[in-house]
Design a protein around this motif. Structure first.
Motif, PDB file in Angstrom:
ATOM      1  N   GLN A 198       0.865  -1.173   0.000  1.00  0.00           N
ATOM      2  CA  GLN A 198       0.000   0.000   0.000  1.00  0.00           C
ATOM      3  C   GLN A 198       0.902   1.223   0.000  1.00  0.00           C
ATOM      4  OE1 GLN A 198      -3.432   0.014   0.235  1.00  0.00           O
ATOM      5  NE2 GLN A 198      -3.507  -2.209   0.133  1.00  0.00           N
ATOM      6  N   GLU A 199       0.712   2.107  -0.955  1.00  0.00           N
ATOM      7  CA  GLU A 199       1.562   3.296  -0.989  1.00  0.00           C
ATOM      8  C   GLU A 199       1.174   4.261   0.120  1.00  0.00           C
ATOM      9  OE1 GLU A 199       3.593   6.525  -3.933  1.00  0.00           O
ATOM     10  OE2 GLU A 199       2.134   5.134  -4.758  1.00  0.00           O
ATOM     11  N   ASN A 200      -0.037   4.148   0.652  1.00  0.00           N
ATOM     12  CA  ASN A 200      -0.505   5.022   1.721  1.00  0.00           C
ATOM     13  C   ASN A 200      -0.414   6.475   1.288  1.00  0.00           C
ATOM     14  OD1 ASN A 200      -1.032   2.781   3.357  1.00  0.00           O
ATOM     15  ND2 ASN A 200       1.006   2.820   4.212  1.00  0.00           N
ATOM     16  N   ARG A 244       4.424  13.044   8.946  1.00  0.00           N
ATOM     17  CA  ARG A 244       3.815  11.960   8.166  1.00  0.00           C
ATOM     18  C   ARG A 244       4.001  10.611   8.860  1.00  0.00           C
ATOM     19  NH1 ARG A 244       5.100  11.576   1.994  1.00  0.00           N
ATOM     20  NH2 ARG A 244       4.180  13.635   2.146  1.00  0.00           N
ATOM     21  N   MET A 245       5.173  10.382   9.400  1.00  0.00           N
ATOM     22  CA  MET A 245       5.440   9.103  10.049  1.00  0.00           C
ATOM     23  C   MET A 245       4.595   8.924  11.307  1.00  0.00           C
ATOM     24  SD  MET A 245       9.493   9.082   9.187  1.00  0.00           S
ATOM     25  CE  MET A 245       9.946   7.534   9.957  1.00  0.00           C
ATOM     26  N   ARG A 246       4.395   9.996  12.057  1.00  0.00           N
ATOM     27  CA  ARG A 246       3.523   9.904  13.242  1.00  0.00           C
ATOM     28  C   ARG A 246       2.066   9.680  12.834  1.00  0.00           C
ATOM     29  NH1 ARG A 246       7.272  13.420  15.008  1.00  0.00           N
ATOM     30  NH2 ARG A 246       6.154  15.294  14.377  1.00  0.00           N
ATOM     31  N   GLU A 247       1.636  10.338  11.763  1.00  0.00           N
ATOM     32  CA  GLU A 247       0.264  10.148  11.282  1.00  0.00           C
ATOM     33  C   GLU A 247      -0.004   8.693  10.919  1.00  0.00           C
ATOM     34  OE1 GLU A 247      -0.025  12.835   7.965  1.00  0.00           O
ATOM     35  OE2 GLU A 247      -0.436  14.571   9.253  1.00  0.00           O
ATOM     36  N   HIS A 248       1.014   8.005  10.423  1.00  0.00           N
ATOM     37  CA  HIS A 248       0.869   6.611   9.999  1.00  0.00           C
ATOM     38  C   HIS A 248       1.450   5.632  11.014  1.00  0.00           C
ATOM     39  CE1 HIS A 248      -0.771   7.413   6.001  1.00  0.00           C
ATOM     40  NE2 HIS A 248      -0.092   8.536   6.099  1.00  0.00           N
ATOM     41  N   ASP A 249       1.862   6.149  12.168  1.00  0.00           N
ATOM     42  CA  ASP A 249       2.377   5.325  13.260  1.00  0.00           C
ATOM     43  C   ASP A 249       3.456   4.345  12.792  1.00  0.00           C
ATOM     44  OD1 ASP A 249       2.610   4.498  15.898  1.00  0.00           O
ATOM     45  OD2 ASP A 249       1.090   2.913  15.657  1.00  0.00           O
ATOM     46  N   THR A 250       4.502   4.897  12.170  1.00  0.00           N
ATOM     47  CA  THR A 250       5.584   4.064  11.672  1.00  0.00           C
ATOM     48  C   THR A 250       6.928   4.742  11.922  1.00  0.00           C
ATOM     49  OG1 THR A 250       6.420   2.859   9.752  1.00  0.00           O
ATOM     50  CG2 THR A 250       5.516   5.051   9.337  1.00  0.00           C
ATOM     51  N   SER A 251       7.972   3.939  11.927  1.00  0.00           N
ATOM     52  CA  SER A 251       9.322   4.480  12.069  1.00  0.00           C
ATOM     53  C   SER A 251      10.134   4.265  10.794  1.00  0.00           C
ATOM     54  CB  SER A 251      10.025   3.800  13.252  1.00  0.00           C
ATOM     55  OG  SER A 251      10.099   2.405  13.036  1.00  0.00           O
ATOM     56  N   LYS A 252       9.474   3.830   9.728  1.00  0.00           N
ATOM     57  CA  LYS A 252      10.129   3.597   8.438  1.00  0.00           C
ATOM     58  C   LYS A 252       9.305   4.243   7.330  1.00  0.00           C
ATOM     59  CE  LYS A 252      12.679   0.368  10.461  1.00  0.00           C
ATOM     60  NZ  LYS A 252      13.538   0.919  11.433  1.00  0.00           N
ATOM     61  N   TRP A 253       9.994   4.864   6.366  1.00  0.00           N
ATOM     62  CA  TRP A 253       9.276   5.462   5.240  1.00  0.00           C
ATOM     63  C   TRP A 253      10.209   5.534   4.032  1.00  0.00           C
ATOM     64  CZ3 TRP A 253       4.228   6.395   6.202  1.00  0.00           C
ATOM     65  CH2 TRP A 253       3.476   6.917   5.148  1.00  0.00           C
ATOM     66  N   VAL A 302      15.264   5.986  -3.579  1.00  0.00           N
ATOM     67  CA  VAL A 302      16.637   6.466  -3.392  1.00  0.00           C
ATOM     68  C   VAL A 302      17.096   6.334  -1.948  1.00  0.00           C
ATOM     69  CG1 VAL A 302      16.612   8.062  -5.342  1.00  0.00           C
ATOM     70  CG2 VAL A 302      15.911   8.880  -3.080  1.00  0.00           C
ATOM     71  N   GLY A 303      16.174   6.013  -1.033  1.00  0.00           N
ATOM     72  CA  GLY A 303      16.564   5.906   0.366  1.00  0.00           C
ATOM     73  C   GLY A 303      15.403   5.511   1.247  1.00  0.00           C
ATOM     74  N   MET A 304      15.685   5.525   2.543  1.00  0.00           N
ATOM     75  CA  MET A 304      14.682   5.143   3.525  1.00  0.00           C
ATOM     76  C   MET A 304      14.942   5.921   4.806  1.00  0.00           C
ATOM     77  SD  MET A 304      12.343   2.600   3.686  1.00  0.00           S
ATOM     78  CE  MET A 304      11.749   1.248   4.626  1.00  0.00           C
ATOM     79  N   ILE A 305      13.877   6.483   5.363  1.00  0.00           N
ATOM     80  CA  ILE A 305      13.956   7.061   6.709  1.00  0.00           C
ATOM     81  C   ILE A 305      13.703   5.898   7.649  1.00  0.00           C
ATOM     82  CG2 ILE A 305      12.858   8.599   8.384  1.00  0.00           C
ATOM     83  CD1 ILE A 305      14.290  10.187   6.348  1.00  0.00           C
ATOM     84  N   ASP A 306      14.591   5.681   8.566  1.00  0.00           N
ATOM     85  CA  ASP A 306      14.459   4.510   9.439  1.00  0.00           C
ATOM     86  C   ASP A 306      14.678   4.861  10.906  1.00  0.00           C
ATOM     87  OD1 ASP A 306      17.149   4.989   9.328  1.00  0.00           O
ATOM     88  OD2 ASP A 306      17.696   3.018   8.588  1.00  0.00           O
ATOM     89  N   GLN A 307      14.042   5.956  11.313  1.00  0.00           N
ATOM     90  CA  GLN A 307      14.114   6.342  12.723  1.00  0.00           C
ATOM     91  C   GLN A 307      12.788   6.946  13.144  1.00  0.00           C
ATOM     92  OE1 GLN A 307      16.551  10.077  13.240  1.00  0.00           O
ATOM     93  NE2 GLN A 307      17.314   9.349  11.268  1.00  0.00           N
TER      94      GLN A 307
END
Length: 149
Positions: free
Chosen positions: A22-24, A40-49, A58-63
């Protein structure tokens, strides 16, 4: 060392990843502010994007809460850019691979999230370990997810 998830093998003929991903709210752009990423990450309750330029991974936010961490270090999350804090070495799967293959990658690498791309590297979506397990297999006792990601 993180505990491996003990699960039953994926069902034969498990579905392709494009049926699960799901691209969300879409990928972040390297030029997006770190504040935008954190919101955006808090809105979707995730630590990865996933991070994409011209839709290509090109990358990943992982915190978790990257804007709060950056602000806590004395930097302005409104001016800090996603490209400055993203991981560039990203493990991913192609959308036409089956879910069982993705599950193996996640288990072998201790990942909790995995981005999905098409063969041109365009971001199709991202899914979590829990999402793929719920769709493809039944957990067995002691199915604690690894803490490393």
């Amino acid at each position: 060392m993180a505990a491996k998830s003990k699960t039953r093998p994926a069902k034969a003929g498990s579905p392709p990843l494009k049926t699960l991903a799901q691209e969300n709210a879409g990928a972040l752009h390297p030029d997006d502010s770190v504040q935008t990423a954190g919101t955006r990450m808090r809105e979707h309750d995730t630590s990865k994007w996933p991070v994409a330029r011209d839709r290509k991974l090109v990358g990943m936010i992982d915190q978790k809460d990257p804007d709060w961490k950056l602000g806590g270090r004395g930097h302005d999350p409104k001016t800090g850019k996603v490209g400055q804090i993203m991981s560039k070495d990203v493990i991913f799967c192609y959308e036409d691979e089956d879910c069982a293959s993705a599950q193996r990658v996640m288990d072998e690498r201790g990942l909790s999230y995995l981005p999905v791309v098409d063969r041109e590297m365009h971001v199709v979506g991202i899914f979590s370990r829990e999402e793929i397990q719920a769709k493809t297999q039944a957990p067995v006792e002691n199915s604690a997810a690894p803490t490393a990601s």
